[in-house]
Design a protein around this motif. Structure first.
Motif, short mmCIF file in Angstrom:
data_model
loop_
_atom_site.label_atom_id
_atom_site.label_comp_id
_atom_site.label_asym_id
_atom_site.label_seq_id
_atom_site.Cartn_x
_atom_site.Cartn_y
_atom_site.Cartn_z
N HIS A 151 10.21 48.98 30.23
CA HIS A 151 8.94 49.25 31.01
C HIS A 151 8.35 50.70 30.55
O HIS A 151 7.30 50.69 31.03
CB HIS A 151 9.65 49.27 32.50
CG HIS A 151 9.62 47.77 33.03
ND1 HIS A 151 8.70 47.70 34.11
CD2 HIS A 151 10.12 46.71 32.71
CE1 HIS A 151 8.86 46.32 34.36
NE2 HIS A 151 9.57 45.68 33.65
N ARG A 152 9.05 51.10 29.60
CA ARG A 152 8.21 52.36 28.94
C ARG A 152 7.17 52.04 28.25
O ARG A 152 6.16 52.49 27.60
CB ARG A 152 9.09 53.10 28.15
CG ARG A 152 10.17 53.92 29.12
CD ARG A 152 10.65 55.15 28.37
NE ARG A 152 11.82 55.59 29.12
CZ ARG A 152 13.26 55.33 28.52
NH1 ARG A 152 13.41 54.73 27.33
NH2 ARG A 152 14.30 55.82 29.36
N LEU A 153 6.71 50.57 28.02
CA LEU A 153 5.62 49.94 27.38
C LEU A 153 4.49 50.38 28.16
O LEU A 153 3.44 50.13 27.58
CB LEU A 153 5.89 48.30 27.13
CG LEU A 153 6.60 47.86 26.24
CD1 LEU A 153 6.86 46.20 26.41
CD2 LEU A 153 6.12 48.26 24.87
N ILE A 154 4.68 50.75 29.24
CA ILE A 154 3.31 51.15 30.23
C ILE A 154 2.87 52.33 29.54
O ILE A 154 1.46 52.21 29.60
CB ILE A 154 3.81 51.44 31.64
CG1 ILE A 154 2.49 51.42 32.60
CG2 ILE A 154 4.51 52.71 31.95
CD1 ILE A 154 1.78 50.06 32.80
N LEU A 196 10.43 64.34 25.18
CA LEU A 196 9.30 63.69 24.72
C LEU A 196 9.86 62.11 24.30
O LEU A 196 9.04 61.24 24.43
CB LEU A 196 9.08 64.32 23.26
CG LEU A 196 7.93 63.61 22.54
CD1 LEU A 196 6.73 64.03 23.33
CD2 LEU A 196 7.78 64.25 21.05
N THR A 197 11.34 61.94 24.17
CA THR A 197 11.73 60.63 24.06
C THR A 197 11.38 59.90 25.10
O THR A 197 11.42 58.65 24.82
CB THR A 197 12.92 60.67 23.63
OG1 THR A 197 14.07 61.45 24.61
CG2 THR A 197 13.47 61.34 22.22
N THR A 198 11.21 60.22 26.39
CA THR A 198 11.09 59.35 27.60
C THR A 198 9.85 58.32 27.23
O THR A 198 9.50 57.63 28.06
CB THR A 198 11.22 60.27 28.74
OG1 THR A 198 11.26 59.43 29.82
CG2 THR A 198 9.82 60.90 28.96
N LEU A 199 8.92 58.88 26.44
CA LEU A 199 7.80 58.21 26.20
C LEU A 199 7.84 56.95 25.24
O LEU A 199 6.79 56.43 25.09
CB LEU A 199 6.72 59.35 25.74
CG LEU A 199 6.16 60.21 26.73
CD1 LEU A 199 4.82 61.04 26.23
CD2 LEU A 199 5.81 59.55 27.99
N ILE A 200 9.08 56.88 24.75
CA ILE A 200 9.15 55.98 23.71
C ILE A 200 9.63 54.63 24.14
O ILE A 200 10.73 54.61 24.52
CB ILE A 200 10.15 56.45 22.37
CG1 ILE A 200 9.52 58.01 21.86
CG2 ILE A 200 10.28 55.39 21.27
CD1 ILE A 200 10.64 58.59 20.79
N PRO A 201 8.75 53.72 24.08
CA PRO A 201 9.54 52.55 24.77
C PRO A 201 10.52 51.76 23.91
O PRO A 201 10.78 51.93 22.67
CB PRO A 201 8.19 51.63 24.75
CG PRO A 201 7.01 52.05 23.85
CD PRO A 201 7.58 53.47 23.37
N LEU A 202 11.31 50.78 24.57
CA LEU A 202 12.10 49.97 24.01
C LEU A 202 13.60 50.77 23.19
O LEU A 202 14.17 49.97 22.51
CB LEU A 202 11.55 49.11 22.72
CG LEU A 202 10.20 48.39 23.17
CD1 LEU A 202 9.80 47.48 21.99
CD2 LEU A 202 10.71 47.26 24.43
N ARG A 203 13.48 51.98 23.51
CA ARG A 203 14.71 52.80 22.74
C ARG A 203 15.47 53.02 23.89
O ARG A 203 15.22 53.76 24.79
CB ARG A 203 13.92 53.83 22.35
CG ARG A 203 14.96 54.95 21.50
CD ARG A 203 14.27 56.21 20.87
NE ARG A 203 15.14 57.30 20.61
CZ ARG A 203 15.63 58.05 21.10
NH1 ARG A 203 15.47 58.17 22.48
NH2 ARG A 203 16.34 58.97 20.80
N ARG A 204 16.84 52.58 23.71
CA ARG A 204 17.82 53.07 24.51
C ARG A 204 18.42 54.30 24.42
O ARG A 204 18.69 54.82 23.23
CB ARG A 204 19.28 52.06 24.60
CG ARG A 204 18.59 50.69 24.94
CD ARG A 204 19.76 50.03 25.54
NE ARG A 204 19.38 48.50 25.60
CZ ARG A 204 20.20 47.64 26.09
NH1 ARG A 204 21.30 47.90 25.97
NH2 ARG A 204 19.79 46.40 26.31
N ARG A 205 18.59 55.24 25.38
CA ARG A 205 19.26 56.47 25.20
C ARG A 205 20.67 56.75 25.61
O ARG A 205 21.31 55.80 26.28
CB ARG A 205 18.25 57.46 26.30
CG ARG A 205 16.88 57.35 25.97
CD ARG A 205 16.17 58.81 26.43
NE ARG A 205 15.85 58.75 27.61
CZ ARG A 205 15.36 59.85 28.11
NH1 ARG A 205 15.19 60.98 27.66
NH2 ARG A 205 15.00 59.65 29.60
#
Ligand code: HEM
Length: 205
Positions: A151-154, A196-205
């Motif tokens: 959903h970060r694809l938004i 900043l990483t919160t804006l990267i879609p499809l990446r699990r943290r």
């Protein structure tokens, strides 16, 4: 127990009010068409107003997290799904109006790939499809831990919509700059709170 009931009540009423409010842009367009107030080029005006409504709802979905952070009320998050679905709803109507009222349904490939601003809009729309498709509770469960990164694809979708908005402008870009600044601040707030990483879609943290 009474407090929980009260919270549920607030949520139900908020959802109902939001649903009715979200239908207003469409209602205004329909009444303007019926009253002959839509201007000299109805197809263009309808398409533009539906696109703007979609973008405004998109920005509203991004306002939810800051509202939660500032007020501490997690109920905002429960309203976000409806806002997101209205983004998709208005985006679909915008594209349908474009096809039906402006360019017609012939050679769709050429229609969507020849003008750069349309490519930006179509790419944004394509990014939104998996978000709408995974918005139900059942799908959320199925996607599991991948739901949030998906959903970060938004974020790229929002930037692409803004590019689409800016690119189609003919002369005055004041409106686009204002919307762009709002989007920038909303993204910046996320970076401030979650990195900043919160804006990267499809990446699990
Ligand atoms: C296949 C996808 C899309 C197509 C073909 C498309 C087409 C168009 C067209 C023809 C215009 C009017 C340009 C003009 O005035 O000459 C427009 C404007 C606009 N579109 Fe799209 N669009 C697409 C996707 C989207 C999406 C996904 C959004 C938002 C979520 C969006 C938001 C906007 C906005 C905000 C405007 C400017 C409206 C205004 O001038 O007030 N579009 N689009």
């Amino acid at each position: 127990m009474a407090a929980v009931k009260h919270q549920t009540m607030i949520l139900v009423v908020s959802k109902l009010l939001l649903f009715l409010a979200a239908l207003l842009p469409l209602g205004f367009i329909v009444t303007d068409v019926l009253a002959g107030r839509i201007g000299p080029d109805p197809g263009q005006a309808i398409t533009e107003r539906l696109g703007l409504a979609a973008f405004q709802f998109l920005l509203l979905t991004l306002v939810v997290t800051p509202l939660r952070q500032i007020t501490g009320w997690s109920g905002w998050l429960r309203l976000r799904r409806m806002l997101g679905l209205f983004v998709f709803f208005y985006a679909c109507l915008h594209i349908l109006a474009f096809l039906q009222l402006l360019v017609g349904w012939g050679d769709l490939w050429a229609t969507f790939t020849q003008r750069p601003y349309i490519i930006a809009g179509a790419s944004a729309f394509l990014l939104m499809v998996p978000l709408a498709a995974t918005s139900t509770k059942a799908m959320m469960k199925r996607v599991g831990r991948g739901w949030k990164p998906l959903h970060r694809l938004i974020y790229p979708a929002a930037v692409l919509v803004w590019v689409h908005f800016l690119w189609q402008a003919r002369s005055d870009i004041t409106e686009m700059v204002i919307y762009g600044s709002v989007l920038f601040v909303l993204l910046l707030l996320r970076v401030y709170w979650f990195g900043l990483t919160t804006l990267i879609p499809l990446r699990r943290r």
